[in-house]
Design a protein around this motif. Sequence first.
Motif, PDB file in Angstrom:
ATOM      1  N   ALA A  65      23.919  -8.582  85.722  1.00 52.18           N
ATOM      2  CA  ALA A  65      24.976  -8.521  84.711  1.00 52.18           C
ATOM      3  C   ALA A  65      25.975  -9.661  84.894  1.00 52.18           C
ATOM      4  O   ALA A  65      26.391 -10.294  83.915  1.00 52.18           O
ATOM      5  CB  ALA A  65      25.687  -7.172  84.766  1.00 52.18           C
ATOM      6  N   ARG A  66      26.360  -9.952  86.128  1.00 49.97           N
ATOM      7  CA  ARG A  66      27.294 -11.066  86.389  1.00 49.97           C
ATOM      8  C   ARG A  66      26.683 -12.405  85.986  1.00 49.97           C
ATOM      9  O   ARG A  66      27.347 -13.243  85.355  1.00 49.97           O
ATOM     10  CB  ARG A  66      27.704 -11.093  87.854  1.00 49.97           C
ATOM     11  CG  ARG A  66      28.775 -10.087  88.212  1.00 49.97           C
ATOM     12  CD  ARG A  66      29.367 -10.355  89.588  1.00 49.97           C
ATOM     13  NE  ARG A  66      28.372 -10.344  90.658  1.00 49.97           N
ATOM     14  CZ  ARG A  66      27.961  -9.251  91.296  1.00 49.97           C
ATOM     15  NH1 ARG A  66      28.459  -8.066  90.979  1.00 49.97           N
ATOM     16  NH2 ARG A  66      27.050  -9.331  92.252  1.00 49.97           N
ATOM     17  N   SER A  67      25.442 -12.620  86.320  1.00 46.91           N
ATOM     18  CA  SER A  67      24.767 -13.862  85.966  1.00 46.91           C
ATOM     19  C   SER A  67      24.668 -14.027  84.463  1.00 46.91           C
ATOM     20  O   SER A  67      24.915 -15.113  83.917  1.00 46.91           O
ATOM     21  CB  SER A  67      23.358 -13.913  86.578  1.00 46.91           C
ATOM     22  OG  SER A  67      23.428 -13.993  87.976  1.00 46.91           O
ATOM     23  N   LEU A  68      24.325 -12.956  83.793  1.00 47.12           N
ATOM     24  CA  LEU A  68      24.206 -13.003  82.334  1.00 47.12           C
ATOM     25  C   LEU A  68      25.562 -13.249  81.689  1.00 47.12           C
ATOM     26  O   LEU A  68      25.689 -14.090  80.798  1.00 47.12           O
ATOM     27  CB  LEU A  68      23.590 -11.703  81.830  1.00 47.12           C
ATOM     28  CG  LEU A  68      23.243 -11.649  80.356  1.00 47.12           C
ATOM     29  CD1 LEU A  68      22.311 -12.791  79.972  1.00 47.12           C
ATOM     30  CD2 LEU A  68      22.607 -10.316  80.017  1.00 47.12           C
ATOM     31  N   GLN A  69      26.578 -12.564  82.147  1.00 51.47           N
ATOM     32  CA  GLN A  69      27.929 -12.752  81.600  1.00 51.47           C
ATOM     33  C   GLN A  69      28.407 -14.189  81.815  1.00 51.47           C
ATOM     34  O   GLN A  69      28.989 -14.799  80.918  1.00 51.47           O
ATOM     35  CB  GLN A  69      28.915 -11.770  82.232  1.00 51.47           C
ATOM     36  CG  GLN A  69      30.252 -11.746  81.564  1.00 51.47           C
ATOM     37  CD  GLN A  69      30.178 -11.290  80.128  1.00 51.47           C
ATOM     38  OE1 GLN A  69      29.445 -10.378  79.785  1.00 51.47           O
ATOM     39  NE2 GLN A  69      30.925 -11.945  79.257  1.00 51.47           N
ATOM     40  N   ALA A  70      28.146 -14.748  82.974  1.00 51.53           N
ATOM     41  CA  ALA A  70      28.538 -16.126  83.254  1.00 51.53           C
ATOM     42  C   ALA A  70      27.807 -17.096  82.328  1.00 51.53           C
ATOM     43  O   ALA A  70      28.417 -18.049  81.821  1.00 51.53           O
ATOM     44  CB  ALA A  70      28.265 -16.475  84.716  1.00 51.53           C
ATOM     45  N   ALA A  71      26.540 -16.861  82.085  1.00 50.21           N
ATOM     46  CA  ALA A  71      25.773 -17.741  81.201  1.00 50.21           C
ATOM     47  C   ALA A  71      26.272 -17.666  79.771  1.00 50.21           C
ATOM     48  O   ALA A  71      26.363 -18.682  79.084  1.00 50.21           O
ATOM     49  CB  ALA A  71      24.294 -17.372  81.262  1.00 50.21           C
ATOM     50  N   ILE A  72      26.629 -16.484  79.329  1.00 48.16           N
ATOM     51  CA  ILE A  72      27.125 -16.307  77.967  1.00 48.16           C
ATOM     52  C   ILE A  72      28.510 -16.927  77.807  1.00 48.16           C
ATOM     53  O   ILE A  72      28.822 -17.503  76.762  1.00 48.16           O
ATOM     54  CB  ILE A  72      27.157 -14.808  77.594  1.00 48.16           C
ATOM     55  CG1 ILE A  72      25.724 -14.270  77.509  1.00 48.16           C
ATOM     56  CG2 ILE A  72      27.900 -14.575  76.295  1.00 48.16           C
ATOM     57  CD1 ILE A  72      25.645 -12.755  77.413  1.00 48.16           C
ATOM     58  N   SER A  73      29.312 -16.853  78.841  1.00 46.68           N
ATOM     59  CA  SER A  73      30.699 -17.355  78.776  1.00 46.68           C
ATOM     60  C   SER A  73      30.801 -18.871  78.781  1.00 46.68           C
ATOM     61  O   SER A  73      31.814 -19.417  78.377  1.00 46.68           O
ATOM     62  CB  SER A  73      31.503 -16.800  79.946  1.00 46.68           C
ATOM     63  OG  SER A  73      31.571 -15.402  79.873  1.00 46.68           O
ATOM     64  N   LYS A  74      29.795 -19.573  79.266  1.00 46.63           N
ATOM     65  CA  LYS A  74      29.841 -21.039  79.347  1.00 46.63           C
ATOM     66  C   LYS A  74      29.757 -21.691  78.010  1.00 46.63           C
ATOM     67  O   LYS A  74      29.175 -21.300  77.095  1.00 46.63           O
ATOM     68  CB  LYS A  74      28.731 -21.562  80.241  1.00 46.63           C
ATOM     69  CG  LYS A  74      29.002 -21.289  81.698  1.00 46.63           C
ATOM     70  CD  LYS A  74      27.947 -21.937  82.544  1.00 46.63           C
ATOM     71  CE  LYS A  74      28.217 -21.665  84.016  1.00 46.63           C
ATOM     72  NZ  LYS A  74      27.280 -22.242  84.899  1.00 46.63           N
TER      73      LYS A  74
END
Length: 103
Positions: free
Chosen positions: A94-103
């Motif tokens: 979830a953290r990895s996905l959220q970081a990718a979406i936020s970039k």
Amino acid sequence: LSNRSDPAFAVEAVDHLEAGIQRLSIDSFDAVLLDLVLPDSQEMATFERVKEAAPDMPVLVLTGLDDEGLAEEAVAAGAREYLVKTQIDGESLARSLQAAISK
């Protein structure tokens, strides 16, 4: 991911590359979680087809292939992350996905 509430993720799964490519051409998504081993495609060919279909979409490789060389190749080709299924839990995903979406 579909059971999380903070942040909430809507997840759609397909089990063949061609079905995924078709979905990418029809709908808008925030990111792709991509397994590199599918019935109709294998390894970097899978990643390359997805990047060709959606060049600006963040792609996180989530695979059972624990292969450092393949990981380096995928990241060099534009994968946001290379995550091995047996080495990641739901929170980290979830953290990895959220970081990718936020970039």
